[in-house]
Design a protein around this motif. Structure first.
Motif, PDB file in Angstrom:
ATOM      1  N   LEU A  11      18.154  53.997  85.484  1.00 44.56           N
ATOM      2  CA  LEU A  11      18.962  54.761  84.531  1.00 44.56           C
ATOM      3  C   LEU A  11      19.630  55.914  85.264  1.00 44.56           C
ATOM      4  CD1 LEU A  11      19.832  55.513  81.619  1.00 44.56           C
ATOM      5  CD2 LEU A  11      17.680  56.788  81.437  1.00 44.56           C
ATOM      6  N   THR A  91      27.069  49.361  82.865  1.00 49.05           N
ATOM      7  CA  THR A  91      25.733  48.964  82.429  1.00 49.05           C
ATOM      8  C   THR A  91      25.634  47.453  82.345  1.00 49.05           C
ATOM      9  OG1 THR A  91      25.342  51.013  81.208  1.00 49.05           O
ATOM     10  CG2 THR A  91      24.081  49.071  80.529  1.00 49.05           C
ATOM     11  N   GLN A 118      18.188  45.781  86.385  1.00 47.61           N
ATOM     12  CA  GLN A 118      18.922  46.430  85.297  1.00 47.61           C
ATOM     13  C   GLN A 118      19.508  47.755  85.764  1.00 47.61           C
ATOM     14  OE1 GLN A 118      19.459  45.461  81.885  1.00 47.61           O
ATOM     15  NE2 GLN A 118      20.851  47.227  81.955  1.00 47.61           N
ATOM     16  N   THR A 120      21.546  50.933  84.023  1.00 50.35           N
ATOM     17  CA  THR A 120      21.966  51.541  82.769  1.00 50.35           C
ATOM     18  C   THR A 120      22.620  52.878  83.072  1.00 50.35           C
ATOM     19  OG1 THR A 120      20.153  50.482  81.578  1.00 50.35           O
ATOM     20  CG2 THR A 120      21.258  52.320  80.485  1.00 50.35           C
TER      21      THR A 120
END
Length: 123
Positions: A11, A91, A118, A120
């Motif tokens: 993130l 993202t 991932q 983000t």
């Protein structure tokens, strides 16, 4: 065959940076062209960047050109994707893929894939 494992996702706030790694095992990694792709929820997997087996030639999607940098260290069996000036629209799950025969922007041409990492980007 070659096995690929991505890492480095997470993130980050808009404008920030991340560096993704793709580590390969199995066959001689330096024989393979490598691409980075990404897939956002509800969207198709799309090309981001690719690199030739020796690292001399690199290719980028227009949407990431100037912000993302692909590189490789064949001694470490690793390809990197440095992502700067990240935007919320970046993202996605990012995948690396490998092909022994040629470099391409078409996901369907790559026979070997990692599991994805991932990324983000918050606004």
């Amino acid at each position: 065959q070659v096995q690929l494992v991505e890492s480095g996702g997470g993130l980050v706030q808009a404008g920030g940076s991340l560096r993704l790694s793709c580590v390969a095992s199995g066959r001689t990694f330096s024989d393979y062209y490598v691409g980075w792709f990404r897939q956002a929820p509800g969207k198709e997997r799309e090309f981001a960047a690719a690199i030739s087996w020796g690292g001399v030639s690199t290719y980028y999607a227009d949407s990431v050109k100037g912000r993302f940098t692909i590189s490789r260290d064949n001694a470490k069996n690793t390809v990197y994707l440095q992502m700067d000036s990240l935007k919320p629209e970046n993202t996605a799950v990012y995948y690396c893929a490998a092909d022994r025969n040629h470099v391409t922007r078409n996901a369907g041409d790559y026979p070997y894939w990692g599991q994805g990492t991932q990324v983000t980007v918050s606004s």
